[in-house]
Structures are given as C-alpha cells and as structure tokens.
Motif scaffolding. Structure first.
Motif, PDB file in Angstrom:
ATOM      1  N   LEU A   8       0.808  -0.815  -0.052  1.00  0.00           N
ATOM      2  CA  LEU A   8       0.477   0.074   0.184  1.00  0.00           C
ATOM      3  C   LEU A   8       0.627   1.182   0.192  1.00  0.00           C
ATOM      4  O   LEU A   8       2.085   1.043   0.444  1.00  0.00           O
ATOM      5  CB  LEU A   8      -0.673   0.033   1.131  1.00  0.00           C
ATOM      6  CG  LEU A   8      -0.843   0.527   2.676  1.00  0.00           C
ATOM      7  CD1 LEU A   8      -1.797   1.019   3.396  1.00  0.00           C
ATOM      8  CD2 LEU A   8       0.003  -1.401   2.832  1.00  0.00           C
ATOM      9  N   LEU A  54      -8.013   7.695   4.087  1.00  0.00           N
ATOM     10  CA  LEU A  54      -7.777   5.637   2.660  1.00  0.00           C
ATOM     11  C   LEU A  54      -8.638   6.315   1.485  1.00  0.00           C
ATOM     12  O   LEU A  54      -9.805   7.027   1.606  1.00  0.00           O
ATOM     13  CB  LEU A  54      -8.904   4.947   3.868  1.00  0.00           C
ATOM     14  CG  LEU A  54      -8.590   3.427   2.660  1.00  0.00           C
ATOM     15  CD1 LEU A  54      -7.358   2.973   2.629  1.00  0.00           C
ATOM     16  CD2 LEU A  54      -9.389   2.454   3.500  1.00  0.00           C
ATOM     17  N   ASP A  55      -7.544   6.498   0.153  1.00  0.00           N
ATOM     18  CA  ASP A  55      -8.439   6.290  -0.622  1.00  0.00           C
ATOM     19  C   ASP A  55      -9.078   8.004  -0.461  1.00  0.00           C
ATOM     20  O   ASP A  55      -9.973   8.390  -1.135  1.00  0.00           O
ATOM     21  CB  ASP A  55      -8.725   5.129  -0.989  1.00  0.00           C
ATOM     22  CG  ASP A  55      -8.025   4.032  -1.235  1.00  0.00           C
ATOM     23  OD1 ASP A  55      -6.272   4.361  -1.878  1.00  0.00           O
ATOM     24  OD2 ASP A  55      -9.005   3.219  -1.648  1.00  0.00           O
ATOM     25  N   GLU A  68      -7.615  -5.228   4.245  1.00  0.00           N
ATOM     26  CA  GLU A  68      -8.770  -4.053   3.102  1.00  0.00           C
ATOM     27  C   GLU A  68      -7.858  -3.118   2.480  1.00  0.00           C
ATOM     28  O   GLU A  68      -8.459  -2.579   1.744  1.00  0.00           O
ATOM     29  CB  GLU A  68      -9.891  -3.441   3.984  1.00  0.00           C
ATOM     30  CG  GLU A  68     -10.673  -5.059   4.463  1.00  0.00           C
ATOM     31  CD  GLU A  68     -12.205  -4.015   5.130  1.00  0.00           C
ATOM     32  OE1 GLU A  68     -12.847  -3.991   4.478  1.00  0.00           O
ATOM     33  OE2 GLU A  68     -11.572  -3.996   6.562  1.00  0.00           O
ATOM     34  N   CYS A  69      -6.898  -3.418   2.696  1.00  0.00           N
ATOM     35  CA  CYS A  69      -5.654  -1.739   2.476  1.00  0.00           C
ATOM     36  C   CYS A  69      -5.360  -2.146   1.813  1.00  0.00           C
ATOM     37  O   CYS A  69      -3.844  -1.119   0.862  1.00  0.00           O
ATOM     38  CB  CYS A  69      -5.997  -1.038   3.755  1.00  0.00           C
ATOM     39  SG  CYS A  69      -6.011  -0.300   4.739  1.00  0.00           S
ATOM     40  N   ASP A  70      -4.893  -3.749   0.937  1.00  0.00           N
ATOM     41  CA  ASP A  70      -3.777  -3.995   0.006  1.00  0.00           C
ATOM     42  C   ASP A  70      -4.464  -3.125  -0.910  1.00  0.00           C
ATOM     43  O   ASP A  70      -5.131  -2.977  -2.172  1.00  0.00           O
ATOM     44  CB  ASP A  70      -4.242  -5.741  -0.177  1.00  0.00           C
ATOM     45  CG  ASP A  70      -2.763  -6.028  -1.889  1.00  0.00           C
ATOM     46  OD1 ASP A  70      -2.076  -5.867  -1.500  1.00  0.00           O
ATOM     47  OD2 ASP A  70      -3.120  -6.820  -1.676  1.00  0.00           O
ATOM     48  N   GLY A  71      -2.623  -2.383  -1.819  1.00  0.00           N
ATOM     49  CA  GLY A  71      -3.074  -1.562  -2.959  1.00  0.00           C
ATOM     50  C   GLY A  71      -4.079  -0.458  -3.019  1.00  0.00           C
ATOM     51  O   GLY A  71      -4.470   1.120  -3.804  1.00  0.00           O
ATOM     52  N   ARG A  72      -3.792   0.304  -1.227  1.00  0.00           N
ATOM     53  CA  ARG A  72      -4.890   1.210  -1.781  1.00  0.00           C
ATOM     54  C   ARG A  72      -4.124   2.781  -0.807  1.00  0.00           C
ATOM     55  O   ARG A  72      -2.573   1.774  -0.555  1.00  0.00           O
ATOM     56  CB  ARG A  72      -5.611   1.212  -0.158  1.00  0.00           C
ATOM     57  CG  ARG A  72      -6.570   0.449  -1.179  1.00  0.00           C
ATOM     58  CD  ARG A  72      -7.888  -0.204   0.202  1.00  0.00           C
ATOM     59  NE  ARG A  72      -9.004   0.884  -0.139  1.00  0.00           N
ATOM     60  CZ  ARG A  72     -10.112   0.710   0.264  1.00  0.00           C
ATOM     61  NH1 ARG A  72     -10.316  -0.192   1.372  1.00  0.00           N
ATOM     62  NH2 ARG A  72     -10.853   2.104   0.466  1.00  0.00           N
ATOM     63  N   GLU A  73      -4.132   3.221  -1.018  1.00  0.00           N
ATOM     64  CA  GLU A  73      -3.394   4.841  -0.289  1.00  0.00           C
ATOM     65  C   GLU A  73      -3.707   5.652   1.459  1.00  0.00           C
ATOM     66  O   GLU A  73      -5.381   5.687   0.719  1.00  0.00           O
ATOM     67  CB  GLU A  73      -3.546   5.847  -0.940  1.00  0.00           C
ATOM     68  CG  GLU A  73      -3.066   5.655  -2.660  1.00  0.00           C
ATOM     69  CD  GLU A  73      -2.923   7.115  -4.190  1.00  0.00           C
ATOM     70  OE1 GLU A  73      -2.627   7.897  -3.157  1.00  0.00           O
ATOM     71  OE2 GLU A  73      -2.946   6.431  -4.463  1.00  0.00           O
ATOM     72  N   VAL A  74      -2.987   5.122   1.721  1.00  0.00           N
ATOM     73  CA  VAL A  74      -3.512   5.978   3.468  1.00  0.00           C
ATOM     74  C   VAL A  74      -2.742   7.499   4.088  1.00  0.00           C
ATOM     75  O   VAL A  74      -1.478   7.251   3.700  1.00  0.00           O
ATOM     76  CB  VAL A  74      -2.969   4.923   4.798  1.00  0.00           C
ATOM     77  CG1 VAL A  74      -2.866   4.937   5.506  1.00  0.00           C
ATOM     78  CG2 VAL A  74      -3.527   3.559   4.166  1.00  0.00           C
TER      79      VAL A  74
END
Length: 168
Positions: A8, A54-55, A68-74
C-alpha cells in the motif's frame, strides 16, 4: 500462525508489510509501521481519534481491517507535514490552542484535511458537521473550529506569522 502481506501507499511512500490478518488498519499503522500519531481511542468507531484518510476519504482506522488496504493509499497525521513544514491546519491548531492534551488532535487534523480537500471554503456549519464524529474532552471545540477557519483564511488573514515563508 497465518500472516497477511499487503502493499500500500502510506503518506506517499510505497510500503510492503506482513502482519497478523486479524489486525485493524489502526493496529497495522501503530504496531507494524510505527506510525503512532493515529490514536487508539474507543476502538468502536465512536471517538474519531483513529481517523486516517483512505483513498481520499476520512475513515476510522479501528473499523477497517488491514487486509482490506492492499493497493490502497493511506494518509496519517504524520503525512500532513511537507518538506519539514507543518500543514496550515497544524500551524493553526498550535497557534490558536486547539490542542490541549493532544490525544484527539490527530483525528481532528485528518478529518479537517479531508474536508478541506473536498471543500476548500466550508462554512462554520459545514466544518462543525464534518468534525461531529470527533470527540474532545478538553477544548470545548471552539478553538478547533477557529483553527480550521484560520487555516482556510491563511496566515496573513488570521493574524499569524507566515511560518512557511520565513527562513531558518
């Protein structure tokens, strides 16, 4: 024990992390990535102390599973400062006494940043509504609302020195 692995972006940096799959995003940030600005509060989604972006949307990290945060932006409160300079919201909170004990401050800052990202000139009522999920036991909220308004107005209009333009 089974481990989860995700990639992420955290505060603009790519991160790969392996962790216990039952962990929340809050636990992942604090325990596995050592980003302790995001606070453990109620762990029930009622206080706002654990808010992150988050996104592009403010979320309560105690209610989001890390897997649930795989590939996401935090974005956490640590990601608000840029090139060693505080975000205008951080400056305004400090200048106007919006942080007392400071425990709720990261959640308020993140929630206010998310508001200003989608609405750069909110009304007092819109600010109050956006921050309504964040609890503070110290300030009485007035200074917090004033700090968000001051950050919107900018340093000169708020009667504060412009820290961003000062040198060394």
């Amino acid at each position: 024990m089974t481990r989860a692995e995700i990639s992420l972006s955290v505060n603009g940096e790519p991160v790969e992390v392996t962790f216990a799959p039952y962990k929340t995003l809050l636990e992942l940030l604090r325990e596995d990535l050592a980003l302790t600005g995001t606070k453990h509060g109620c762990e029930l989604g009622e206080c706002g102390a654990c808010a992150v972006i988050l996104d592009g949307q403010p979320v309560l990290s105690c209610l989001v599973l890390g897997v649930e945060c795989d590939g996401r932006e935090v974005v956490t409160v640590e990601g608000l400062a840029t090139d060693g300079r505080l975000h205008p919201l951080q400056d305004a909170f400090a200048d106007l006494g919006a942080a007392q004990c400071g425990y709720c401050t990261p959640g308020f800052l993140i929630t206010a940043k998310a508001l200003l990202d989608r609405n750069p000139n909110p009304t007092r009522d819109e600010i109050r509504d956006a921050l309504s999920g964040n609890l503070c036991r110290c300030t009485g909220y007035q200074q917090i609302l004033e700090a968000v308004e001051a950050a919107i107005a900018g340093p000169a209009k708020a009667g504060r020195p412009d820290r961003l333009s000062r040198s060394g």
